[in-house]
Motif scaffolding. Structure first.
Motif, PDB file in Angstrom:
ATOM      1  N   GLY A  60       0.793  -1.227   0.000  1.00 51.29           N
ATOM      2  CA  GLY A  60       0.000   0.000   0.000  1.00 51.29           C
ATOM      3  C   GLY A  60       0.826   1.278   0.000  1.00 51.29           C
ATOM      4  N   ASP A  61       2.135   1.175  -0.251  1.00 55.15           N
ATOM      5  CA  ASP A  61       3.018   2.341  -0.204  1.00 55.15           C
ATOM      6  C   ASP A  61       3.111   2.948  -1.597  1.00 55.15           C
ATOM      7  N   ASN A  62       2.525   4.141  -1.784  1.00 52.38           N
ATOM      8  CA  ASN A  62       2.576   4.798  -3.085  1.00 52.38           C
ATOM      9  C   ASN A  62       3.003   6.261  -2.954  1.00 52.38           C
ATOM     10  N   VAL A  63       3.994   6.525  -2.035  1.00 51.80           N
ATOM     11  CA  VAL A  63       4.439   7.897  -1.747  1.00 51.80           C
ATOM     12  C   VAL A  63       5.962   7.950  -1.750  1.00 51.80           C
ATOM     13  N   PHE A  64       6.525   9.091  -2.272  1.00 52.33           N
ATOM     14  CA  PHE A  64       7.946   9.421  -2.118  1.00 52.33           C
ATOM     15  C   PHE A  64       8.053  10.528  -1.065  1.00 52.33           C
ATOM     16  N   ASP A  65       8.707  10.220   0.074  1.00 47.91           N
ATOM     17  CA  ASP A  65       8.868  11.217   1.137  1.00 47.91           C
ATOM     18  C   ASP A  65       9.908  12.265   0.743  1.00 47.91           C
ATOM     19  N   ARG A  66       9.935  13.420   1.524  1.00 45.96           N
ATOM     20  CA  ARG A  66      10.932  14.453   1.286  1.00 45.96           C
ATOM     21  C   ARG A  66      12.307  13.952   1.731  1.00 45.96           C
ATOM     22  N   LYS A  67      13.345  14.451   1.028  1.00 48.06           N
ATOM     23  CA  LYS A  67      14.717  14.064   1.356  1.00 48.06           C
ATOM     24  C   LYS A  67      15.552  15.327   1.493  1.00 48.06           C
ATOM     25  N   GLU A  68      16.284  15.439   2.617  1.00 49.95           N
ATOM     26  CA  GLU A  68      17.068  16.635   2.909  1.00 49.95           C
ATOM     27  C   GLU A  68      18.262  16.742   1.961  1.00 49.95           C
ATOM     28  N   SER A  69      18.554  17.990   1.530  1.00 44.26           N
ATOM     29  CA  SER A  69      19.714  18.244   0.661  1.00 44.26           C
ATOM     30  C   SER A  69      20.974  18.296   1.510  1.00 44.26           C
ATOM     31  N   PRO A  70      22.067  17.656   1.092  1.00 46.31           N
ATOM     32  CA  PRO A  70      23.310  17.692   1.877  1.00 46.31           C
ATOM     33  C   PRO A  70      23.949  19.089   1.853  1.00 46.31           C
ATOM     34  N   VAL A  71      24.758  19.361   2.877  1.00 40.93           N
ATOM     35  CA  VAL A  71      25.449  20.650   3.001  1.00 40.93           C
ATOM     36  C   VAL A  71      26.810  20.544   2.315  1.00 40.93           C
ATOM     37  N   ILE A  72      27.124  21.566   1.403  1.00 41.30           N
ATOM     38  CA  ILE A  72      28.419  21.634   0.727  1.00 41.30           C
ATOM     39  C   ILE A  72      28.981  23.023   0.932  1.00 41.30           C
ATOM     40  N   THR A  73      30.148  23.093   1.587  1.00 36.10           N
ATOM     41  CA  THR A  73      30.761  24.380   1.917  1.00 36.10           C
ATOM     42  C   THR A  73      31.013  25.188   0.650  1.00 36.10           C
ATOM     43  N   GLY A  74      30.610  26.465   0.677  1.00 37.52           N
ATOM     44  CA  GLY A  74      30.873  27.386  -0.426  1.00 37.52           C
ATOM     45  C   GLY A  74      29.800  27.370  -1.503  1.00 37.52           C
ATOM     46  N   TYR A  75      28.804  26.536  -1.390  1.00 39.41           N
ATOM     47  CA  TYR A  75      27.733  26.458  -2.383  1.00 39.41           C
ATOM     48  C   TYR A  75      26.385  26.482  -1.690  1.00 39.41           C
ATOM     49  N   THR A  76      25.371  26.970  -2.365  1.00 37.40           N
ATOM     50  CA  THR A  76      24.020  27.036  -1.830  1.00 37.40           C
ATOM     51  C   THR A  76      23.095  26.181  -2.693  1.00 37.40           C
ATOM     52  N   PRO A  77      22.345  25.222  -2.115  1.00 38.27           N
ATOM     53  CA  PRO A  77      21.441  24.383  -2.906  1.00 38.27           C
ATOM     54  C   PRO A  77      20.204  25.164  -3.329  1.00 38.27           C
ATOM     55  N   SER A  78      19.643  24.803  -4.462  1.00 43.14           N
ATOM     56  CA  SER A  78      18.433  25.473  -4.956  1.00 43.14           C
ATOM     57  C   SER A  78      17.218  25.124  -4.097  1.00 43.14           C
ATOM     58  N   GLN A  79      17.251  23.977  -3.384  1.00 40.95           N
ATOM     59  CA  GLN A  79      16.179  23.590  -2.464  1.00 40.95           C
ATOM     60  C   GLN A  79      16.797  22.963  -1.227  1.00 40.95           C
ATOM     61  N   ALA A  80      16.177  23.221  -0.103  1.00 38.96           N
ATOM     62  CA  ALA A  80      16.692  22.650   1.146  1.00 38.96           C
ATOM     63  C   ALA A  80      16.378  21.166   1.241  1.00 38.96           C
ATOM     64  N   HIS A  81      15.314  20.718   0.522  1.00 37.56           N
ATOM     65  CA  HIS A  81      14.965  19.298   0.502  1.00 37.56           C
ATOM     66  C   HIS A  81      14.166  19.018  -0.773  1.00 37.56           C
ATOM     67  N   SER A  82      14.084  17.758  -1.157  1.00 35.51           N
ATOM     68  CA  SER A  82      13.337  17.385  -2.359  1.00 35.51           C
ATOM     69  C   SER A  82      11.846  17.498  -2.092  1.00 35.51           C
ATOM     70  N   ASP A  83      11.048  17.517  -3.196  1.00 36.12           N
ATOM     71  CA  ASP A  83       9.595  17.577  -3.073  1.00 36.12           C
ATOM     72  C   ASP A  83       9.031  16.203  -2.711  1.00 36.12           C
ATOM     73  N   ALA A  84       8.018  16.171  -1.855  1.00 32.27           N
ATOM     74  CA  ALA A  84       7.300  14.922  -1.561  1.00 32.27           C
ATOM     75  C   ALA A  84       6.329  14.640  -2.710  1.00 32.27           C
ATOM     76  N   ILE A  85       6.211  13.348  -3.153  1.00 33.54           N
ATOM     77  CA  ILE A  85       5.324  12.949  -4.245  1.00 33.54           C
ATOM     78  C   ILE A  85       4.343  11.929  -3.701  1.00 33.54           C
ATOM     79  N   THR A  86       3.041  12.205  -3.835  1.00 40.18           N
ATOM     80  CA  THR A  86       2.011  11.296  -3.318  1.00 40.18           C
ATOM     81  C   THR A  86       1.102  10.829  -4.444  1.00 40.18           C
ATOM     82  N   GLY A  87       0.245   9.818  -4.106  1.00 44.28           N
ATOM     83  CA  GLY A  87      -0.761   9.349  -5.065  1.00 44.28           C
ATOM     84  C   GLY A  87      -0.177   8.698  -6.307  1.00 44.28           C
TER      85      GLY A  87
END
Length: 822
Positions: free
Chosen positions: A456-483
């Motif tokens: 019955g598992d049909n969801v992708f949970d959010r995943k945190e973006s790793p920290v890299i010194t000197g660079y800024t990620p475009s998102q702090a975590h990935s989008d959650a996908i449901t349904g």
């Protein structure tokens, strides 16, 4: 029943008490007509079936183009049209252990050259079977057929041709015995005909002539009328006799029938007619058909799932006998095709009843087998569903394990702006399974249970973006996908790490003018190198006429390693300068740089004609009267010109002027040719110096004056002795060949003294004038007028020569004085 005589009929109809005896002869023998005899036989033996025009359709089935006129009992097998096929078949079989008769008449049409004819067959196949039409007249293809045909069209033997367009031509046919209309017995044999690939029930026409073979028909039988036709079979002798009445006579055919070719001695019966390109109206009119019918039982196999009848088996036999049949083989065959037995009404050991008017029918019902297909029990698409039926239905697409499972995957990428990996991907997956139900008979999917997510598992949970010194990620975590569903697209997300942007500038400089001719602004992320290169730009400018000087841009591209600093690079060029001369001329108006057709063009004056010049000299030698004394002497001085053209602007930036080829810009003196008896006005032509490319062509004319001859005491005409001739004594002329050229140029002579040639010319002209004005008669031999004139002429000549000597002496003296002064 074979009625050979009225006496025979009487014997079969006895005993007398059971038959009406309205007609007797004097001997007390019952006299019956054929019809009366058959009627009484039918009354005595209740097994006989009597068919007339009134109940014809109760016993016969019409097929294809056949039609029936119930009022007149006429079956029209074919109309007088092309490609007609018509026939009728008896619904039950004839018991060959009993006599039977079929009486009636046939209409063969009105065209004795028409086609094809009428065929009759008794065979061991099903009652509904009809053979191949056309030349085979419906007989070929019937099992163990004993037949007869009335044929109006000759057919030569034709081999089977599987590629033919008609069924008749595909099957082929045997040859006819004659080329005229005929009637003949025909039989079929299971064999492979010549040229064929498979065994078939091949029809062969009797080739021998006679009652038991073929007999020709009178063409007048094709009169459009009906002619009596009788089939008479004897159940004891098994002999069939056929009688056809023509206009003037009757033809009789007779041949024994091998009843062993017929199961249970029961024969199916059919009559057929056909036309092709040639046509005829072909009809049969029934009078009576009397026969003992065999019992028939039908076993029907039904598809209970669809309600369709799959097949029917016809079983024939005698009343009261066991029905020799079993359904097990047929059921097994259907089960091999995916069916499942539902019910079977036929009971082994069943017997035929005594009611020939009603057929016995048994039904067997089958249903489609249905099988579930899922990842635990997958199949291979395209392979047989039923192994015992390899040509049957195949497992459909979507029945394999891959098609019955589905994974929806997620990948989260972590990248720098240039696409390189910033950190390892994070992945996830949702799993789905599928179950379908397949009809083993049709191969169709009859039920789809749909897709289910595992656990019955049909969801992708959010995943945190790793920290890299000197660079800024475009998102702090990935989008959650449901349904999510089984047909959801894989989810892919990219988190981009952005570095600071740095700059650089590349300037392209024209050192000839000091101007900037181009500049490119470069940007890139810190820590990266730029793929920009100057090579293409350098080549482009070189194509425009520039010459490369220097380039300090890094060969491997600029590295953005200085934060906030705009790096400067310069590429230097100068204008390309190209010399243009007669050895390397150009075409004015065409591109200087071929790779830059819209750029500067070669200026006017760069072609070979414009870069060369010739100054020509011609020295003419003429007599005083203007006629040619000697061939002209010619000379030429050649000049070349070189300029220097700017390849960038197309301008002439340097002009080297005109130069005489090999430094020769002088026309040297040319010795006047010696002509006996004449003196030139100049011993040599004038030398011309200091010529330039634009000097006028030089032309000089040297005039030859005839020398004057002296008188002598001796008359030249009185002696042929050369010693007697007087030669004039001329003074010696000094050699002036070493006098410098400039001393005798035209300009010098004009300034200092009268030129020698002018003096001589004047004297010559005076002499000529004096000679020409005289009107005294000319002497016949000497050409002078008289002695006084001759003396005068000699005196003038001496004075002229003396003047020439003095002029030459003066020139020599002046030359010597000049030498001393130098």
């Amino acid at each position: 029943m074979c009625i050979e005589s009225e006496a025979a009929i009487s014997e079969k109809v006895a005993p007398e008490s059971e038959v009406a005896t309205s007609n007797r002869d004097t001997n007390g023998v019952v006299q019956l007509s054929y019809k009366d005899a058959i009627n009484q036989l039918a009354e005595v033996n209740q097994d006989y079936t009597k068919v007339t025009k009134d109940n014809f359709l109760d016993f016969f089935i019409l097929n294809k183009d056949a039609s029936y006129d119930e009022k007149n009992g006429i079956v029209t097998l074919t109309k007088n049209r092309q490609d007609q096929v018509g026939n009728f078949t008896l619904k039950n079989k004839i018991n060959l252990d009993y006599d039977f008769t079929l009486s009636g008449s046939v209409n063969l049409g009105s065209n004795s050259y028409g086609a094809d004819g009428i065929g009759i067959a008794f065979h061991d196949g099903k009652t509904s079977d009809v053979g191949v039409s056309g030349g085979n007249l419906g007989i070929a293809g019937l099992e163990n057929a004993f037949g007869f045909k009335l044929d109006s069209w000759y057919n030569s033997a034709t081999r089977p041709n599987p590629n033919a367009s008609t069924e008749s031509n595909k099957f082929g046919w045997d040859k006819d015995p004659v080329r005229v209309p005929f009637g003949s017995f025909v039989t079929t044999t299971y064999k492979r005909p010549q040229g064929g690939r498979d065994n078939v029930w091949w029809a062969e026409t009797e080739q021998k002539q006679g009652k038991d073979g073929y007999q020709t028909l009178n063409r007048n039988i094709y009169d459009g009328h009906f002619h009596d036709f009788l089939i008479d079979y004897n159940g004891n002798s098994h002999r069939m006799t056929i009688t056809l009445k023509q206009q003037n006579n009757s033809l009789v055919w007779s041949q024994a029938v091998d009843v062993n070719n017929f199961s249970n001695k029961l024969a199916a019966f059919m009559m057929s007619g056909s036309t092709g390109g040639a046509t005829n109206l072909q009809q049969f009119r029934i009078n009576e058909f009397n026969y003992v019918a065999g019992q028939t039982a039908y076993v029907h196999y039904f598809d209970k799932t669809t309600g369709d009848e799959l097949s029917v088996d016809e079983v024939t036999g005698q009343s009261g006998s066991t029905i020799e049949y079993t359904t097990s083989n047929i059921i097994n065959n259907y089960e091999n095709k995916g069916y499942i037995l539902d019910s079977d009404e036929f009971i082994p050991g069943s017997v035929f009843d005594n009611d020939i008017s009603v057929d016995q029918n048994y039904n067997v019902y089958l249903v489609h087998g249905i099988v579930p297909v899922n990842p635990e029990e997958p199949q291979e698409p395209g392979t047989p569903i039923n192994p015992e039926d390899p040509d049957g239905p195949k497992w459909p697409e979507g029945s394999d394990k891959t098609a019955l499972t589905a994974d929806v995957n997620q990948t989260v990428h972590y990248q720098y702006a240039d696409g390189t990996t910033a950190a390892a991907d994070q992945t996830d997956a949702v799993h789905f399974t599928h179950q379908i139900h397949v009809d083993k008979v049709t191969g169709e999917v009859v039920q789809d249970d749909g897709w289910q997510a595992v656990d019955g598992d049909n969801v992708f949970d959010r995943k945190e973006s790793p920290v890299i010194t000197g660079y800024t990620p475009s998102q702090a975590h990935s989008d959650a996908i449901t349904g999510l569903g089984h047909d959801s697209q894989d989810n892919e997300q990219t988190i981009v790490y952005t570095a600071n942007q740095e700059q650089a500038q590349v300037t392209y400089i024209d050192d000839t003018t000091g101007e900037t001719i181009g500049a490119d602004q470069l940007t890139g992320a810190y820590g990266t190198s730029d793929d920009y290169r100057t090579a293409d730009k350098i080549t482009n400018y070189e194509h425009q006429g520039y010459e490369f000087v220097s380039d300090n841009y890094p060969a491997d591209g600029v590295v953005y390693d200085q934060d906030g600093v705009i790096k400067q690079y310069e590429v230097h060029f100068v204008h390309g300068i190209v010399p243009v001369n007669p050895e390397e001329p150009q075409e004015p108006g065409t591109p200087i740089n071929p790779e830059d057709p819209d750029g500067p063009k070669w200026p006017a004056g760069t072609d070979e004609t414009s870069l060369t010049a010739d100054v020509n000299q011609t020295v003419h030698y003429e007599y005083a009267d203007g006629t040619t004394a000697a061939a002209d002497q010619t000379d030429a001085v050649h000049f070349t010109h070189q300029i220097h053209v700017d390849k960038v602007t197309g301008e002439v930036v340097q002009d080297d002027g005109w130069q005489a080829v090999d430094g020769d810009n002088v026309f040297d003196r040319k010795e006047s040719p010696v002509i006996t008896g004449y003196t030139p006005s100049q011993a040599q032509s004038d030398a011309i110096t200091g010529l330039g490319h634009d000097s006028q062509d030089n032309e000089q004319t040297i005039v030859y004056t005839a020398n004057q001859e002296q008188d002598t005491p001796v008359n030249p005409g009185d002696s042929d002795n050369e010693d007697d001739k007087i030669e004039p004594d001329y003074p010696e002329i000094p050699d002036v060949t070493n006098v410098p050229t400039d001393e005798i140029t035209t300009s010098t002579r004009k300034a200092n003294q009268t030129p020698l040639n002018e003096s001589i010319q004047e004297e010559s002209e005076t002499t000529v004038a004096e000679n020409t004005v005289t009107d005294k008669p000319e002497l016949p031999q000497t050409g002078v007028n008289d002695k006084a004139d001759n003396a005068k002429t000699i005196g003038v000549s001496i004075l002229t020569i003396f003047s020439v000597v003095l002029s030459l002496f003066s020139l020599v003296k002046k030359q010597k004085d000049t030498d001393k002064n130098n």
